[in-house]
Enzyme design. Structure first.
Site, PDB file in Angstrom:
ATOM      1  N   GLU A 203      -3.450  -1.698  14.306  1.00 45.83           N
ATOM      2  CA  GLU A 203      -3.832  -0.402  13.827  1.00 45.83           C
ATOM      3  C   GLU A 203      -4.989   0.657  14.114  1.00 45.83           C
ATOM      4  O   GLU A 203      -5.506  -0.295  15.128  1.00 45.83           O
ATOM      5  CB  GLU A 203      -4.054  -0.968  12.714  1.00 45.83           C
ATOM      6  CG  GLU A 203      -3.217  -1.004  10.967  1.00 45.83           C
ATOM      7  CD  GLU A 203      -3.695  -1.550   9.659  1.00 45.83           C
ATOM      8  OE1 GLU A 203      -4.872  -1.829   9.419  1.00 45.83           O
ATOM      9  OE2 GLU A 203      -3.016  -2.599   9.042  1.00 45.83           O
TER      10      GLU A 203
ATOM     11  N   GLN B 129       0.708  -0.878   0.028  1.00 49.05           N
ATOM     12  CA  GLN B 129      -0.113   0.287   0.276  1.00 49.05           C
ATOM     13  C   GLN B 129       0.776   0.977   0.198  1.00 49.05           C
ATOM     14  O   GLN B 129       0.422   2.079  -0.199  1.00 49.05           O
ATOM     15  CB  GLN B 129      -0.634   0.224   1.053  1.00 49.05           C
ATOM     16  CG  GLN B 129      -1.808  -1.261   1.013  1.00 49.05           C
ATOM     17  CD  GLN B 129      -3.005  -1.098   2.229  1.00 49.05           C
ATOM     18  OE1 GLN B 129      -2.173  -1.680   3.416  1.00 49.05           O
ATOM     19  NE2 GLN B 129      -3.852  -0.595   2.439  1.00 49.05           N
TER      20      GLN B 129
ATOM     21  N   GLU C 163      -3.878  -9.114   9.978  1.00 48.82           N
ATOM     22  CA  GLU C 163      -5.254 -10.436  10.111  1.00 48.82           C
ATOM     23  C   GLU C 163      -5.732 -11.161   8.771  1.00 48.82           C
ATOM     24  O   GLU C 163      -5.803 -11.020   7.669  1.00 48.82           O
ATOM     25  CB  GLU C 163      -5.471  -8.435   9.250  1.00 48.82           C
ATOM     26  CG  GLU C 163      -5.351  -7.309   9.845  1.00 48.82           C
ATOM     27  CD  GLU C 163      -6.781  -6.324   9.463  1.00 48.82           C
ATOM     28  OE1 GLU C 163      -6.529  -6.217   8.279  1.00 48.82           O
ATOM     29  OE2 GLU C 163      -6.686  -4.900  10.359  1.00 48.82           O
TER      30      GLU C 163
HETATM   31  C1  BGP Z   1      -6.892  -2.729   7.348  1.00 50.45           C
HETATM   32  C2  BGP Z   1      -5.606  -3.661   6.332  1.00 50.45           C
HETATM   33  C3  BGP Z   1      -4.919  -2.489   6.152  1.00 50.45           C
HETATM   34  C4  BGP Z   1      -6.099  -0.686   6.282  1.00 50.45           C
HETATM   35  C5  BGP Z   1      -7.056  -1.172   7.317  1.00 50.45           C
HETATM   36  C6  BGP Z   1      -8.095  -0.233   6.596  1.00 50.45           C
HETATM   37  O1  BGP Z   1      -7.359  -4.601   7.624  1.00 50.45           O
HETATM   38  O2  BGP Z   1      -4.702  -4.135   7.799  1.00 50.45           O
HETATM   39  O3  BGP Z   1      -4.298  -2.375   5.333  1.00 50.45           O
HETATM   40  O4  BGP Z   1      -6.147  -1.137   4.548  1.00 50.45           O
HETATM   41  O5  BGP Z   1      -7.474  -1.370   7.475  1.00 50.45           O
HETATM   42  O6  BGP Z   1      -8.871  -0.725   5.934  1.00 50.45           O
HETATM   43  P1  BGP Z   1      -9.365   0.086   4.611  1.00 50.45           P
HETATM   44  O7  BGP Z   1      -7.985   0.503   3.461  1.00 50.45           O
HETATM   45  O8  BGP Z   1      -9.901  -0.993   3.949  1.00 50.45           O
HETATM   46  O9  BGP Z   1      -9.720   1.706   4.655  1.00 50.45           O
END
Ligand code: BGP
Length: 466
Positions: free
Chosen positions: A373, A17, A159
């Site tokens: 996160e 990402q 995850e």
């Molecule tokens: C989590 C992931 C990240 C990131 C985040 C936000 O599930 O580990 O990689 O993407 O979510 O999610 P999103 O990008 O779908 O808003």
């Protein structure tokens, strides 16, 4: 409210990402490359061009009091085909990146798998193919060996539930299969075996540092005070949380977890195959996790549902369009009287507090927790270099308060990583769902600190949640 003095206040990224440069440095393909191209909405290039810009981002970390960073190592940079000959350029890139983190006093927390299995293995079934387990462990070992002495914190997987759900239930992730709960649950089990085997290698070889795993842990509440809704919430919890937590910290699936999983699989058709030796290795690893990473964005309120699966993934920020009804499980309600983002994610810090205290009570051998996160996807307004993101500050403040409250209740929480350090692209949403402390102009790749970055800096300096 104050954070402990030794608390890590970090920022999170993931290779695919952030890095861009998907065709540089002899990198192998991942399934996302073709998937995104075919979808035609957005690509992983340029992302935040972290592959070249990481010195800028780490300088920003240092300036803004961000003293930890989550990075991931792209498996496909180390082994372009998933196994075989090590790609020296990939190895070198991560040496330089990790060195830069250390130079800036930013502690790297390194993830080995963040949704990015090399395509050569993905196309042969990803983790449904048990060969992938062995190749993953081999890749992990190469990384432990290569970066030992520099990396203190290792994370096997980011995850497991969301990646398997995206791959086989919502279909928002490649290979875009929908409503196949058997595949999702099987892949989750197989990934837990891979985690356990990597932990075994790490501990047996006495690599310096610590190892853990990151789970996305959304609290599942019954929508109404009804037995039917309580069961629906329990079933979704079993599939998305308990299966993984049991495997991680109990080293087995508890009777009630097995009952719930069997019930869900029966409703959907399918069984879970557990091979000889799986539970032994899982059991052994369950005593050896040094920490648990929790990713937390939202919680869900679940209602009884007796129909066929029906999911609509709101990937555009068109508020109110989400649908999530899972056969044999339940229906998520999005129309609660709770604030939610444009992507229908319910903003509910209480769920984070409830989850942390639950871990302490139900899985007392968790050792310590990092919130790896948490953050708010938001369509930031950019005006002459100024980004006023008050709702994001409010979101972070409320979640940090939940962390402090949990610490006061005796939960051992040692750090918090905001998703994301700088804006990156979102797997199924693209470039307009921004999370960063630093705004990225994706055309020029310039970085601009948002109001939240200045706020975060003050929190880091004073330890006070202002
Ligand atoms: C989590 C992931 C990240 C990131 C985040 C936000 O599930 O580990 O990689 O993407 O979510 O999610 P999103 O990008 O779908 O808003």
């Amino acid at each position: 409210m104050r954070l402990p003095e030794d608390f890590i206040l970090g920022g999170a990224t993931a290779a695919y990402q952030a890095e861009g440069a998907t065709k540089e440095g002899n990198k192998g393909k991942v399934a996302w490359d073709d998937f995104l191209e075919k979808q035609g909405r957005f690509l992983a290039d340029p992302a935040s061009d972290f592959y070249h810009k990481y010195p800028v981002d780490l300088e920003l970390c240092q300036k803004f009091g961000v003293n930890g960073i989550r990075i991931s190592i792209a498996w496909s940079r180390i082994f372009p085909n998933g196994y075989g000959k090590v790609n020296k350029e990939g190895v070198e890139f991560y040496h330089k990146l990790i060195d830069e983190c250390l130079k800036r006093n930013v502690e790297p927390f390194v993830t080995l798998h963040h949704f990015d299995t090399p395509n050569a293995l993905h196309s042969k079934g990803d983790f449904l193919n048990r060969d992938t387990i062995d190749y993953f462990v081999e890749f992990a070992k190469v990384c432990f060996e290569e970066y030992k002495g520099k990396v203190k914190y290792w994370i096997t997987f980011n995850e497991i539930w969301p990646v398997c759900c995206g791959q086989y239930i919502t279909g928002a992730f490649p290979p875009a299969i929908k409503y196949d709960l058997e595949k999702a649950i099987q892949s989750m089990h197989n990934m837990m075996v891979a985690h356990a085997k990597a932990v075994k290698v790490f501990k047996e070889n006495k690599y310096p540092g610590e190892i853990g795993i990151i789970h996305s842990l959304e609290y599942k509440y019954p929508d109404r005070d009804l037995e039917e809704d309580r069961l629906a919430a329990e079933l979704e919890d079993a599939v998305s949380n308990k299966l993984l937590l049991d495997a991680t910290f109990k080293g087995e699936y508890s009777e009630r977890t097995k009952y719930c999983i069997d019930r869900v699989l029966k409703a959907n058709g399918g069984t879970l195959e557990i091979q000889d030796g799986d539970l032994e290795v899982i059991k052994e690893a369950s005593e050896n996790n040094d920490f648990l990473g929790i990713n937390y964005y939202q919680s869900s309120f679940i209602r009884e549902y007796n129909g066929e699966s029906d999911i609509y993934h709101n990937g555009t920020g068109d508020k109110g369009t989400s649908v999530f009804k899972l056969k044999g499980v339940g229906e998520r309600r999005f129309d609660k009287d709770i604030p939610r983002t444009d992507w229908d994610w319910l903003i509910y810090p209480e769920g984070l507090y409830d989850m942390m205290t639950r871990i302490k009570n139900e899985y007392p051998n968790y050792n310590k927790i990092y919130i790896t996160e948490n953050g708010m996807g938001y369509k930031d307004d950019f005006e002459n270099g100024i980004i006023m993101d008050g709702p994001r500050i409010d979101y972070i403040r409320r979640h940090l308060e939940a962390v402090v409250k949990a610490i006061e209740e005796g939960v051992n929480v040692k750090g918090y990583f905001l998703w994301s350090l700088m804006d990156v692209f979102s797997w199924s949403n693209g470039y307009n769902k921004r999370y960063g402390l630093f705004y990225v102009d994706f055309e020029t790749q310039e970085r601009y600190p948002k109001e939240s970055a200045y706020w975060y800096k003050r929190v880091s300096e004073t330890k006070e949640i202002l």
